[in-house]
Design a protein around this motif. Structure first.
Motif, PDB file in Angstrom:
ATOM      1  N   LYS A  17       1.798   5.103 -12.568  1.00  0.00           N
ATOM      2  CA  LYS A  17       0.525   5.629 -12.083  1.00  0.00           C
ATOM      3  C   LYS A  17       0.463   7.141 -12.230  1.00  0.00           C
ATOM      4  O   LYS A  17      -0.578   7.705 -12.617  1.00  0.00           O
ATOM      5  CB  LYS A  17       0.330   5.228 -10.615  1.00  0.00           C
ATOM      6  CG  LYS A  17      -1.005   5.662 -10.021  1.00  0.00           C
ATOM      7  CD  LYS A  17      -2.173   4.956 -10.675  1.00  0.00           C
ATOM      8  CE  LYS A  17      -3.473   5.305  -9.982  1.00  0.00           C
ATOM      9  NZ  LYS A  17      -4.635   4.614 -10.599  1.00  0.00           N
TER      10      LYS A  17
ATOM     11  N   ILE B 231       1.815   8.247  -4.133  1.00  0.00           N
ATOM     12  CA  ILE B 231       1.034   8.872  -5.210  1.00  0.00           C
ATOM     13  C   ILE B 231       0.114   9.950  -4.648  1.00  0.00           C
ATOM     14  O   ILE B 231      -0.052  11.022  -5.244  1.00  0.00           O
ATOM     15  CB  ILE B 231       0.242   7.794  -5.978  1.00  0.00           C
ATOM     16  CG1 ILE B 231       1.214   6.907  -6.766  1.00  0.00           C
ATOM     17  CG2 ILE B 231      -0.777   8.432  -6.918  1.00  0.00           C
ATOM     18  CD1 ILE B 231       0.619   5.607  -7.243  1.00  0.00           C
ATOM     19  N   ASP B 232      -0.477   9.706  -3.497  1.00  0.00           N
ATOM     20  CA  ASP B 232      -1.314  10.727  -2.850  1.00  0.00           C
ATOM     21  C   ASP B 232      -0.492  11.961  -2.497  1.00  0.00           C
ATOM     22  O   ASP B 232      -0.974  13.106  -2.618  1.00  0.00           O
ATOM     23  CB  ASP B 232      -1.969  10.159  -1.584  1.00  0.00           C
ATOM     24  CG  ASP B 232      -3.092   9.185  -1.902  1.00  0.00           C
ATOM     25  OD1 ASP B 232      -3.596   9.203  -3.035  1.00  0.00           O
ATOM     26  OD2 ASP B 232      -3.458   8.388  -1.004  1.00  0.00           O
TER      27      ASP B 232
ATOM     28  N   SER C 123       0.813  -1.219   0.000  1.00  0.00           N
ATOM     29  CA  SER C 123       0.000   0.000   0.000  1.00  0.00           C
ATOM     30  C   SER C 123       0.847   1.270   0.000  1.00  0.00           C
ATOM     31  O   SER C 123       0.340   2.362  -0.263  1.00  0.00           O
ATOM     32  CB  SER C 123      -0.924   0.023   1.226  1.00  0.00           C
ATOM     33  OG  SER C 123      -0.180   0.167   2.426  1.00  0.00           O
TER      34      SER C 123
ATOM     35  N   SER D  56       6.122   1.329 -10.645  1.00  0.00           N
ATOM     36  CA  SER D  56       4.657   1.370 -10.584  1.00  0.00           C
ATOM     37  C   SER D  56       4.155   2.759 -10.209  1.00  0.00           C
ATOM     38  O   SER D  56       3.123   3.216 -10.712  1.00  0.00           O
ATOM     39  CB  SER D  56       4.138   0.329  -9.583  1.00  0.00           C
ATOM     40  OG  SER D  56       4.524   0.632  -8.260  1.00  0.00           O
ATOM     41  N   ILE D  57       4.893   3.458  -9.354  1.00  0.00           N
ATOM     42  CA  ILE D  57       4.518   4.822  -8.976  1.00  0.00           C
ATOM     43  C   ILE D  57       4.620   5.755 -10.185  1.00  0.00           C
ATOM     44  O   ILE D  57       3.722   6.552 -10.458  1.00  0.00           O
ATOM     45  CB  ILE D  57       5.406   5.322  -7.817  1.00  0.00           C
ATOM     46  CG1 ILE D  57       5.037   4.590  -6.516  1.00  0.00           C
ATOM     47  CG2 ILE D  57       5.270   6.840  -7.631  1.00  0.00           C
ATOM     48  CD1 ILE D  57       6.035   4.788  -5.400  1.00  0.00           C
TER      49      ILE D  57
ATOM     50  N   GLU E  10       0.747   3.751  -3.082  1.00  0.00           N
ATOM     51  CA  GLU E  10      -0.454   4.594  -3.162  1.00  0.00           C
ATOM     52  C   GLU E  10      -0.315   5.815  -2.268  1.00  0.00           C
ATOM     53  O   GLU E  10      -0.783   6.909  -2.609  1.00  0.00           O
ATOM     54  CB  GLU E  10      -1.696   3.788  -2.781  1.00  0.00           C
ATOM     55  CG  GLU E  10      -2.166   2.827  -3.864  1.00  0.00           C
ATOM     56  CD  GLU E  10      -2.552   3.528  -5.154  1.00  0.00           C
ATOM     57  OE1 GLU E  10      -3.083   4.658  -5.088  1.00  0.00           O
ATOM     58  OE2 GLU E  10      -2.322   2.953  -6.235  1.00  0.00           O
ATOM     59  N   TRP E  11       0.330   5.638  -1.126  1.00  0.00           N
ATOM     60  CA  TRP E  11       0.571   6.758  -0.209  1.00  0.00           C
ATOM     61  C   TRP E  11       1.479   7.794  -0.894  1.00  0.00           C
ATOM     62  O   TRP E  11       1.240   9.000  -0.785  1.00  0.00           O
ATOM     63  CB  TRP E  11       1.208   6.236   1.083  1.00  0.00           C
ATOM     64  CG  TRP E  11       1.463   7.281   2.110  1.00  0.00           C
ATOM     65  CD1 TRP E  11       0.589   7.791   3.024  1.00  0.00           C
ATOM     66  CD2 TRP E  11       2.722   7.939   2.360  1.00  0.00           C
ATOM     67  NE1 TRP E  11       1.206   8.723   3.817  1.00  0.00           N
ATOM     68  CE2 TRP E  11       2.523   8.840   3.438  1.00  0.00           C
ATOM     69  CE3 TRP E  11       3.994   7.857   1.793  1.00  0.00           C
ATOM     70  CZ2 TRP E  11       3.535   9.650   3.941  1.00  0.00           C
ATOM     71  CZ3 TRP E  11       5.008   8.660   2.296  1.00  0.00           C
ATOM     72  CH2 TRP E  11       4.773   9.539   3.351  1.00  0.00           C
TER      73      TRP E  11
END
Length: 421
Positions: free
Chosen positions: A354, A305-306, A299, A350-351, A302-303
């Motif tokens: 995205k 990316i936020d 996870s 992956s980051i 995703e952090w």
């Protein structure tokens, strides 16, 4: 029985260095791979991966006639299987299960050239029971030969598991110096495996059974994954509490019995991000901590990316005349760890992918260890560190490559997931 001809199935990050080490000891080595480009490159005495000192070993081995690469297995005295063990396709949030099809294919391909007295070693990181499955596949393909699951020490063909346990960037040295865990399907299988590895291994060869050898590698990487998950979770907590996590960890590590690892954008690579799932998939009810650690680490991208989304919003607030399309984002590092070219399971990759999907502005990537971007990265341009420093509005540091450590912190908004700027 001595080993005069050794075959290595799979010439990737583990198989090729292993083949080169045997060849450097004047053993004839036949490397097998399905990739025509890899085979052609190796037969020119060159390498298709980035690993310090490996190029010299391969060049010497090929030039002196001790190493050749082929597409189809040939007879040998020992066969080392070093092929990938990825996941089977699964639904989102489902527990991934290992895909042993590459191992099965390798077994079927070598079966036709097996003879009495041969040794087969599975080096691929595998779930518990995979070595026994290898022996079954071989036995099914060659009913004229006996295998240890039935014949024990008297088997015509010996079978064992010996997981690789080396650090990318240091593979050549660690192949020689590190201890090896050897799990034979019989005492004779283990004994012959030790004889083979002692051709170049200076570390201890520790004998156990096949299942324990398989679990040993999974345990090593799962332990590391849990430790990284603690650091990653701590970084998220500290961000919310406005605490510098890097200073906090440095202070905590001054305690003589504390050694907290460093957080990052996630966990990648072909081992730590994968192997714990092999345990969880076998024992989902029991592997609670290992499972939770995987979820924490998976996870973390995703952090990050936020954080990038918030940085873009902050930039636009500071520059009200500009739009999202005017904002240039630079991602520093695509590999899964510093100073290598390996992109497997990379959270940095992956980051970046995205960000390219969600951001309409210019996306640039800096990865000093590759020449071209993977095809999965669309709408992204590969640039130099100097260009990114000068042109980007938002700088996202994802990998602590040595080139970045020596770089002055760039102007603009910086998201540093490695604590070096």
């Amino acid at each position: 029985m001595s080993f005069e001809i050794i075959s290595v199935i799979g010439l990737g990050y583990i198989g090729l260095p292993t083949a080169a080490m045997f060849a450097s000891c004047k053993k004839k080595v036949i490397g097998v791979d399905v990739n025509q480009h890899a085979v052609d490159t190796i037969n020119r005495g060159e390498i298709h991966i980035v690993e310090p000192d490996l190029d010299m070993l391969v060049h010497a081995a090929v030039t002196e006639g001790y190493l050749k690469a082929v597409l189809v297995p040939e007879p040998a005295d020992a066969f080392l299987i070093a092929v990938p063990t990825p996941f089977k396709p699964c639904e989102e949030d489902a527990i991934p299960e290992p895909d042993l099809s590459y191992i099965e294919s390798a077994c079927k391909n070598i079966a036709s050239v097996l003879k009495k007295g041969d040794l087969v070693i599975l080096e691929s990181t595998s779930p518990v029971g995979a070595t026994e499955q290898v022996a079954k596949w071989l036995a099914d393909a060659r009913p004229d030969l006996s295998f240890p699951q039935v014949a024990g020490d008297d088997a015509d063909v010996n079978v064992a598991h010996c997981p690789e346990r080396v650090l990318p960037g240091h593979i050549v040295r660690e192949l020689v110096e590190n201890d090896r865990v050897i799990g034979g399907m019989s005492a004779r299988c283990s004994e012959r495996s030790v004889e083979l590895y002692k051709i170049f291994v200076q570390g201890d060869c520790v004998i156990t059974n096949a299942r324990t050898a398989e679990m040993a590698k999974l345990t090593e990487n799962s332990c590391r994954d849990v430790q990284i998950a603690f650091a990653n979770e701590l970084s998220i907590i500290c961000d919310k509490l406005d605490i510098d996590v890097w200073e906090l960890i440095a202070l905590a590590n001054r305690h003589p019995r504390i050694n907290i690892l460093q957080p990052g954008p996630g966990v990648g690579g072909h081992c730590i991000a994968v192997d714990p799932w092999f345990i969880v998939s076998k024992t989902p009810e029991e592997a609670k901590l290992i499972h939770t650690a995987r979820l924490v680490n998976d996870s973390k991208p995703e952090w990050v990316i936020d954080k990038v989304k918030l940085a873009i919003a902050d930039y636009l607030q500071l520059n009200p005349t500009q739009t999202t399309k005017d904002v240039t984002v630079a991602c520093y590092g695509l590999a899964f760890k510093p100073d290598i070219d390996d992109l497997r399971e990379s959270p940095a990759l992956s980051i970046t992918k995205k960000i390219a999907e969600i951001h309409s502005g210019f996306i640039i990537a800096v990865e000093p260890n590759i020449q071209t971007l993977p095809i999965s990265l669309t709408n992204v341009e590969l640039v130099s560190t100097k260009f990114a420093n000068a042109e980007a509005d938002i700088h996202v540091l994802l990998v602590d490559h040595v080139e970045f450590i020596s770089t002055v912190k760039p102007n603009g908004i910086v998201i540093d997931t490695k604590g070096i700027w």
